[in-house]
Write an enzyme that holds these catalytic residues in place. Structure first.
Site, mmCIF file in Angstrom:
data_model
loop_
_atom_site.group_PDB
_atom_site.id
_atom_site.type_symbol
_atom_site.label_atom_id
_atom_site.label_comp_id
_atom_site.label_asym_id
_atom_site.label_seq_id
_atom_site.Cartn_x
_atom_site.Cartn_y
_atom_site.Cartn_z
ATOM 1 N N ASN A 126 0.793 -1.229 0.000
ATOM 2 C CA ASN A 126 0.000 0.000 0.000
ATOM 3 C C ASN A 126 0.828 1.284 0.000
ATOM 4 O O ASN A 126 0.271 2.373 0.038
ATOM 5 C CB ASN A 126 -0.969 0.004 1.174
ATOM 6 C CG ASN A 126 -2.037 -1.050 1.000
ATOM 7 O OD1 ASN A 126 -2.457 -1.337 -0.115
ATOM 8 N ND2 ASN A 126 -2.469 -1.645 2.080
ATOM 9 N N CYS A 127 2.141 1.173 -0.045
ATOM 10 C CA CYS A 127 3.014 2.340 -0.081
ATOM 11 C C CYS A 127 2.861 3.050 -1.425
ATOM 12 O O CYS A 127 2.902 2.414 -2.483
ATOM 13 C CB CYS A 127 4.466 1.886 0.123
ATOM 14 S SG CYS A 127 5.691 3.164 -0.195
ATOM 15 N N ASP A 128 2.668 4.360 -1.405
ATOM 16 C CA ASP A 128 2.481 5.122 -2.639
ATOM 17 C C ASP A 128 3.672 4.993 -3.577
ATOM 18 O O ASP A 128 3.503 4.895 -4.791
ATOM 19 C CB ASP A 128 2.225 6.603 -2.339
ATOM 20 C CG ASP A 128 0.845 6.841 -1.754
ATOM 21 O OD1 ASP A 128 -0.040 5.972 -1.924
ATOM 22 O OD2 ASP A 128 0.645 7.891 -1.117
ATOM 23 N N LYS A 146 3.453 1.658 -5.220
ATOM 24 C CA LYS A 146 2.373 1.671 -6.219
ATOM 25 C C LYS A 146 2.866 2.316 -7.515
ATOM 26 O O LYS A 146 2.598 1.822 -8.610
ATOM 27 C CB LYS A 146 1.153 2.424 -5.688
ATOM 28 C CG LYS A 146 0.395 1.688 -4.607
ATOM 29 C CD LYS A 146 -0.768 2.536 -4.122
ATOM 30 C CE LYS A 146 -1.499 1.892 -2.971
ATOM 31 N NZ LYS A 146 -2.592 2.736 -2.462
#
Length: 74
Positions: free
Chosen positions: A10-12, A15
């Protein structure tokens, strides 16, 4: 050849990295630390290869260096 990238799903930043790889047709395996963990021997091998510095500290120093250069102070 397939590469392995390590991060948290879920780390930007992860992503963005995975989207870039997908968009450029680069094959990769993703290792999610949060759900899979990481073996102590893997961390040891990495630290032996590149050192064990605090990435946040390195980033802060890089940002400070850029700011000094922009202000004309080297």
């Amino acid at each position: 050849m397939t590469i392995t990238i390590y991060g948290i799903k879920n780390c930007d930043t992860m992503k963005k990295a995975r989207a870039w790889l997908d968009g450029h047709g680069v094959a990769y395996d993703f290792h999610d630390y949060k759900s899979e963990g990481i073996a102590k021997d893997k961390l040891k091998a990495w630290s032996d290869e590149v050192g064990w510095e605090d990435p946040a500290q390195s980033r802060r120093h890089d940002v400070q260096e850029v700011a000094r250069r922009r202000q004309g102070r080297s």
